[in-house]
Design an enzyme around this catalytic site. Structure first.
Site: not given
Ligand code: APR
Length: 311
Positions: A16, A178
């Site tokens: 995202v 949501h």
């Molecule tokens: N600080 C910064 N980044 C973080 C942290 C943190 N403390 N913890 C996790 N992340 C990062 C992860 O390293 C990862 O790169 O958040 C990112 C999340 O990306 P994805 O796993 O690809 O998830 P995504 O599909 O982008 O979804 C993110 O949006 O729609 C919502 O439910 C979904 O909560 C989820 C969020």
């Protein structure tokens, strides 16, 4: 004051977040900072995106980082950090993990960008916006969540598919939390001003409403290893654009409601006006008894989650 480009930080450089950075840069909304805990990954994606700029012809500096100092004085911060929903997992199962993540990133964001507008995307959304508001201490007009723009985009997509018409002519509205408790409002949903009950039978409307409610889950079960990202990222960037360009668009967002809709101090999906003041207005519309009941149960679901978090 010297004019400068806007600065947009995207926290979480996953599916995202990186896609949000892509939309924001391509639209030249400002310079973009991608930040993540994983080392190298945001830097790599940021540089790659920057290297697309000569091809696509956009003027926006994009950087990736692991250091919040690089996010200082952002105008808008989009928070996508968290773990995404896995197949069979409800948004609410994500609650504890994502609460801790959103708490820690919001502390950093608020420290370095005390004047920013925060747009939360991490799920379970309505609860995560509440967390971000509590932790940042920012006024409610500067903290909001992205849900309704995505939910109504899904609703619009399915109506366009059903009728074989342009998505551009479809206006749709959804209210409430949501998730499975969202409240799509068919009577406020039109194709070039024609309400959809005049264009399709009730059972098709019911089927589309049901598909919209389960729209996130449908993508999760197809992807198997993650959740939706193109539409969610486009939706949060539309919110950022309305604020940064003072467009005053009326968009369904998770906004703080106290007396509004008798919510009593929670974040829930309602129509708002987004401009340079952030959430400039919550727009109250008349609901039928049935719609009000659906909205209230949606608010109850949000309250339950917030109770569990107990910040
Ligand atoms: N600080 C910064 N980044 C973080 C942290 C943190 N403390 N913890 C996790 N992340 C990062 C992860 O390293 C990862 O790169 O958040 C990112 C999340 O990306 P994805 O796993 O690809 O998830 P995504 O599909 O982008 O979804 C993110 O949006 O729609 C919502 O439910 C979904 O909560 C989820 C969020």
């Amino acid at each position: 004051m010297a004019l400068r480009r806007n600065k947009i930080t995207v926290v979480g450089a996953g599916f995202v977040g990186a896609t949000a950075a892509h939309w924001a840069a391509a639209k030249e909304l400002g310079n973009v900072v991608l930040i993540d805990i994983i080392e190298g990954m945001p830097q790599g994606k940021g540089l790659d995106l920057m290297e697309a700029s000569p091809v696509e012809g956009f003027d926006a500096d994009v950087i990736g980082t692991n250091d919040y100092a690089d996010t200082a004085n952002s105008d808008v911060v989009i928070i996508t950090a968290g773990i995404p929903r896995k197949p069979g997992m409800s948004r609410d199962d994500l609650l504890n993990t994502n609460t801790n993540i959103v708490k820690s990133v919001t502390e950093q964001v608020a420290k370095y960008s005390p004047e920013a507008f925060l747009i939360i995307v991490s799920n379970p959304l309505d609860a995560m916006v509440y967390v971000a508001h509590q932790v940042s201490g920012f006024p409610t007009n500067r903290v909001m969540g992205m849900a309704g723009v995505l939910d109504s985009a899904r609703f619009r997509t399915f109506i366009a598919m059903e009728l074989g018409v342009s998505v551009k002519d479809i206006q749709a509205f959804v209210l409430g939390g949501h998730g499975d408790t969202m409240v799509p409002l068919p009577r406020y949903t039109t194709v070039s001003g024609i309400p959809i009950p005049d264009l399709m039978p009730q059972e098709r409307i019911d089927a589309i409403v049901d598909r919209t409610r389960k729209g996130g889950g449908e993508i999760v079960s197809l992807l198997k290893t993650g959740s939706a990202f193109y539409a969610p990222s486009a939706a949060c960037v539309q919110m950022a654009e309305s604020i940064l360009k003072d467009q005053k668009r009326i968009l369904p967002c998770a906004a703080y409601c106290d007396k509004e809709y008798d919510v009593g101090g929670y974040y829930v999906g309602v129509p708002v006006m987004l401009g340079t003041g952030g959430v400039e207005k919550v727009i109250e519309i008349q609901l039928t008894a049935e719609e009000k009941a659906a909205f209230d149960s949606s608010v109850d679901a949000v309250k339950e989650l917030v109770e569990i978090i107990k910040l």
